[in-house]
Design a protein around this motif. Sequence first.
Motif, PDB file in Angstrom:
ATOM      1  N   CYS A   1      34.149  57.930  42.284  1.00 24.64           N
ATOM      2  CA  CYS A   1      33.608  58.698  41.489  1.00 24.64           C
ATOM      3  C   CYS A   1      33.923  59.219  40.230  1.00 24.64           C
ATOM      4  N   LEU A   2      35.024  58.965  39.754  1.00 22.38           N
ATOM      5  CA  LEU A   2      35.672  59.271  38.382  1.00 22.38           C
ATOM      6  C   LEU A   2      34.450  58.425  37.211  1.00 22.38           C
ATOM      7  N   THR A   3      33.540  57.270  38.273  1.00 22.75           N
ATOM      8  CA  THR A   3      32.707  56.331  37.271  1.00 22.75           C
ATOM      9  C   THR A   3      31.327  57.444  36.536  1.00 22.75           C
ATOM     10  N   CYS A   4      31.733  57.949  35.234  1.00 18.14           N
ATOM     11  CA  CYS A   4      30.352  58.931  35.145  1.00 18.14           C
ATOM     12  C   CYS A   4      29.698  58.400  34.214  1.00 18.14           C
ATOM     13  N   SER A   5      28.641  59.200  34.344  1.00 22.48           N
ATOM     14  CA  SER A   5      27.622  57.942  34.050  1.00 22.48           C
ATOM     15  C   SER A   5      26.907  57.818  32.523  1.00 22.48           C
ATOM     16  N   CYS A   6      28.223  58.471  31.658  1.00 22.57           N
ATOM     17  CA  CYS A   6      28.243  57.965  30.223  1.00 22.57           C
ATOM     18  C   CYS A   6      28.613  56.531  30.116  1.00 22.57           C
ATOM     19  N   LEU A   7      29.829  56.021  31.234  1.00 20.25           N
ATOM     20  CA  LEU A   7      30.919  55.067  31.924  1.00 20.25           C
ATOM     21  C   LEU A   7      29.580  54.050  32.165  1.00 20.25           C
ATOM     22  N   ARG A   8      29.132  54.718  33.589  1.00 19.69           N
ATOM     23  CA  ARG A   8      27.353  53.889  33.632  1.00 19.69           C
ATOM     24  C   ARG A   8      27.094  53.120  32.981  1.00 19.69           C
ATOM     25  N   ARG A   9      26.162  53.853  31.610  1.00 17.48           N
ATOM     26  CA  ARG A   9      25.430  53.126  31.036  1.00 17.48           C
ATOM     27  C   ARG A   9      25.454  52.230  30.128  1.00 17.48           C
ATOM     28  N   ARG A  10      27.324  51.669  30.739  1.00 17.02           N
ATOM     29  CA  ARG A  10      27.437  50.291  29.596  1.00 17.02           C
ATOM     30  C   ARG A  10      27.491  49.441  30.210  1.00 17.02           C
ATOM     31  N   THR A  11      27.388  49.381  31.326  1.00 13.46           N
ATOM     32  CA  THR A  11      26.781  47.929  32.439  1.00 13.46           C
ATOM     33  C   THR A  11      25.630  47.526  32.199  1.00 13.46           C
ATOM     34  N   VAL A  12      25.386  46.174  32.457  1.00 11.01           N
ATOM     35  CA  VAL A  12      24.227  45.768  32.978  1.00 11.01           C
ATOM     36  C   VAL A  12      23.830  45.737  34.125  1.00 11.01           C
TER      37      VAL A  12
ATOM     38  N   LEU B   1      29.373  43.761  31.165  1.00 11.47           N
ATOM     39  CA  LEU B   1      30.218  43.853  32.508  1.00 11.47           C
ATOM     40  C   LEU B   1      28.886  44.398  33.393  1.00 11.47           C
ATOM     41  N   THR B   2      29.064  43.480  34.696  1.00 10.24           N
ATOM     42  CA  THR B   2      27.645  43.712  35.872  1.00 10.24           C
ATOM     43  C   THR B   2      27.972  44.954  36.784  1.00 10.24           C
ATOM     44  N   ASN B   3      28.948  45.866  36.774  1.00  5.65           N
ATOM     45  CA  ASN B   3      29.308  46.434  37.825  1.00  5.65           C
ATOM     46  C   ASN B   3      30.007  47.505  37.558  1.00  5.65           C
ATOM     47  N   SER B   4      29.199  48.790  37.965  1.00  6.40           N
ATOM     48  CA  SER B   4      29.749  50.246  36.895  1.00  6.40           C
ATOM     49  C   SER B   4      30.894  51.096  37.779  1.00  6.40           C
ATOM     50  N   LEU B   5      31.649  50.542  39.067  1.00  3.86           N
ATOM     51  CA  LEU B   5      32.696  50.947  39.506  1.00  3.86           C
ATOM     52  C   LEU B   5      33.274  50.067  38.640  1.00  3.86           C
ATOM     53  N   TYR B   6      33.530  49.420  37.889  1.00  4.29           N
ATOM     54  CA  TYR B   6      35.109  48.732  37.045  1.00  4.29           C
ATOM     55  C   TYR B   6      34.957  49.120  35.557  1.00  4.29           C
ATOM     56  N   THR B   7      33.884  50.350  35.775  1.00  8.47           N
ATOM     57  CA  THR B   7      33.770  50.465  34.210  1.00  8.47           C
ATOM     58  C   THR B   7      35.499  51.103  33.362  1.00  8.47           C
ATOM     59  N   PRO B   8      35.558  52.401  34.578  1.00  8.61           N
ATOM     60  CA  PRO B   8      36.682  53.236  34.457  1.00  8.61           C
ATOM     61  C   PRO B   8      37.497  51.963  34.108  1.00  8.61           C
TER      62      PRO B   8
ATOM     63  N   VAL C   1      35.462  40.302  34.952  1.00 14.15           N
ATOM     64  CA  VAL C   1      36.412  42.319  34.544  1.00 14.15           C
ATOM     65  C   VAL C   1      38.268  41.119  34.076  1.00 14.15           C
ATOM     66  N   MET C   2      38.034  40.181  34.994  1.00 14.14           N
ATOM     67  CA  MET C   2      39.942  39.871  34.677  1.00 14.14           C
ATOM     68  C   MET C   2      39.557  39.369  33.407  1.00 14.14           C
ATOM     69  N   GLY C   3      38.307  38.499  32.575  1.00 16.26           N
ATOM     70  CA  GLY C   3      38.125  38.077  31.552  1.00 16.26           C
ATOM     71  C   GLY C   3      39.239  39.618  30.460  1.00 16.26           C
ATOM     72  N   MET C   4      38.945  40.924  30.729  1.00 18.38           N
ATOM     73  CA  MET C   4      39.446  42.112  29.878  1.00 18.38           C
ATOM     74  C   MET C   4      41.058  42.444  30.448  1.00 18.38           C
ATOM     75  N   GLN C   5      41.083  42.536  32.052  1.00 18.55           N
ATOM     76  CA  GLN C   5      42.600  42.960  32.263  1.00 18.55           C
ATOM     77  C   GLN C   5      41.988  42.646  33.559  1.00 18.55           C
ATOM     78  N   GLY C   6      44.415  42.463  33.482  1.00 23.27           N
ATOM     79  CA  GLY C   6      44.533  40.931  34.208  1.00 23.27           C
ATOM     80  C   GLY C   6      44.522  41.987  35.989  1.00 23.27           C
ATOM     81  N   VAL C   7      44.434  41.372  36.849  1.00 22.06           N
ATOM     82  CA  VAL C   7      45.369  41.260  37.855  1.00 22.06           C
ATOM     83  C   VAL C   7      45.882  41.177  38.263  1.00 22.06           C
TER      84      VAL C   7
END
Length: 313
Positions: free
Chosen positions: A299-310, A254-261, A141-147
């Motif tokens: 909670c913010l991780t709605c199903s439409c975002l979750r679908r984007r992960t593998v 992305l492997t973790n749906s919690l990170y899609t937001p 995820v840190m390849g797309m978002q700085g931490v």
Amino acid sequence: SQRVVLITGCSSGIGLRIAVLLAKDEQKRYHVIATMRDLKKKDKLVQAAGDTFGNTLTLQALDVCSDDSVRQCISSVKDRHIDILINNAGVGLLGPVESISLDQMKMVFETNFFGTVRMIKEIMPDMKRRRAGHIIVMSSVMGMQGVVFNDVYTASKFAIEGFCESLAVQLLKFNVKLSLIEPGPVHTEFEAKMMEEVAKMEFPGADADTVRYFKDVYMPSSIDIFEAMGQTPDDIAKCTRKVIESSNPRFRNLTNSLYTPIVAMKYADETGGLSVHTFYNLLFNFGSLMHITMNILKCLTCSCLRRRTVSPD
Ligand code: NAD
């Protein structure tokens, strides 16, 4: 016939789990060449591989930072034929920029960026010639978002993402596939190794406030995040298997749906302010309430975002 899979960094963590998962494939569809820098560290892999060792799994020395080592290893492969290259070897680096030497920073790029580039340069020409092959790169995820306090590690993963995004276009013309796997936190030695490093750090050159923000604010919340949101190396291995078995593999995974937001937030605000201020608030205003914050994120991780992960399953 078996597909030949070469994996870097198999002495521990994600690389070890991918090697074992593929070697244990019931239909024996893979011949895994598990590689590691130092063969003295082979015991954990050999034990986990069980009776696949010497059958569907073989072991080779390979240091991604050495031209000679990479060339020697690849030349020893029959006809140099590798169907799937999994670039997994990587190192982390945490802490205030002021207290990290440029040499330490270069080591991270040597492994995470140039190490992967070295592997691709060695193997890609054969894949292009055969008009077949799949290159996997373990990004983050840190390849797309700085931490915060992961400045250099993040930069090394951004670098490899830029490289791959550019290369993928050309490779498509040669029917060679390229996929990034982008995990969030994963419980491996990676985490432990970084904690160990931090415990030893003396922070030369960093002021007292910065050291306090790092040790007393960032570190506890980082540990909380690993606890609350971490996946297992086996999860990442299963995601990786899914990507290599897909007839039409995606570029980003992305492997973790919690990170899609977090990723959605980046692309939702082109000024970048939303990401910077959200991370600021997470760290400095809600740090002590990290668990609650995590639950809000969930909670913010709605199903439409979750679908984007593998997902692993
Ligand atoms: P790990 O430390 O268990 O595994 C990394 C492996 O790379 C180790 O076996 C290490 O010996 C090897 N390695 C380091 N330098 C090498 C070199 N020069 N040549 C060959 N091998 C070398 O950690 P992990 O979590 O399994 O990390 C694997 C990959 O996953 C890394 O690229 C890492 O950046 C990425 N990743 C990890 C996490 C996480 O939270 N653990 C999250 C996202 C991405």
